[in-house]
Scaffold this motif. Structure first.
Motif, mmCIF file in Angstrom:
data_model
loop_
_atom_site.group_PDB
_atom_site.id
_atom_site.type_symbol
_atom_site.label_atom_id
_atom_site.label_comp_id
_atom_site.label_asym_id
_atom_site.label_seq_id
_atom_site.Cartn_x
_atom_site.Cartn_y
_atom_site.Cartn_z
ATOM 1 N N HIS A 101 38.916 53.400 41.946
ATOM 2 C CA HIS A 101 38.357 52.625 41.324
ATOM 3 C C HIS A 101 39.174 51.301 40.812
ATOM 4 O O HIS A 101 38.970 50.173 40.467
ATOM 5 N N SER A 103 42.214 51.080 40.975
ATOM 6 C CA SER A 103 42.832 50.189 41.503
ATOM 7 C C SER A 103 42.153 48.812 42.595
ATOM 8 O O SER A 103 42.762 48.046 42.279
ATOM 9 N N GLU A 104 41.315 49.490 42.799
ATOM 10 C CA GLU A 104 40.716 47.967 43.458
ATOM 11 C C GLU A 104 39.849 47.255 42.854
ATOM 12 O O GLU A 104 39.967 46.025 43.133
ATOM 13 N N SER A 106 40.962 46.843 40.041
ATOM 14 C CA SER A 106 42.705 45.545 39.580
ATOM 15 C C SER A 106 43.160 43.994 40.438
ATOM 16 O O SER A 106 44.024 43.038 40.242
ATOM 17 N N LYS A 107 42.777 44.731 41.811
ATOM 18 C CA LYS A 107 42.910 43.562 42.805
ATOM 19 C C LYS A 107 42.424 42.467 43.229
ATOM 20 O O LYS A 107 42.095 41.356 43.622
ATOM 21 N N ARG A 108 41.032 42.808 42.132
ATOM 22 C CA ARG A 108 40.101 41.797 42.175
ATOM 23 C C ARG A 108 40.534 40.276 41.126
ATOM 24 O O ARG A 108 40.817 40.152 40.375
#
Length: 108
Positions: A101, A103-104, A106-108
């Motif tokens: 989560h 990682s998810e 951080s991509k936003r």
């Protein structure tokens, strides 16, 4: 063991009557002597005054607070909201969950 249907099974999530949502401002903890990781989740806030003093108006009602007489401690309060006791398997599962989560997000 959960009910099987072919080669799979389903978990149903049911909230305990004690279940509640909390805001977590921080975490503290240690590895315990019995092989569990002790995770302490807390929220932070300012101290609540120990006492406040108000003047009394001519009609007997409470007037403004006399700020010089407010009794208030310095620093912040950490309110322990919950303590998690995780064995190694649960700690690894939580680590994987958080990593995915993080990682998810951080991509936003």
């Amino acid at each position: 063991m959960p009910m099987r249907k072919n080669s799979e099974f389903r978990y149903d999530f049911i909230k305990s009557p004690d279940c509640r949502e909390i805001i977590v401002d921080g975490v503290y903890g240690t590895a315990g002597p019995r092989g569990r990781i002790n995770v302490i989740l807390f929220t932070e806030r300012n101290h609540i005054p120990a006492s406040v003093t108000h003047s009394i108006e001519a009609d007997g009602s409470a007037g403004p607070e006399i700020l010089a007489k407010r009794e208030l401690k310095d620093g912040l309060v950490r309110v322990v909201e919950t303590v998690l006791l995780l064995d190694l398997a649960a700690a690894k599962e939580m680590h994987s969950f958080l990593a995915a989560h993080i990682s998810e997000l951080s991509k936003r």
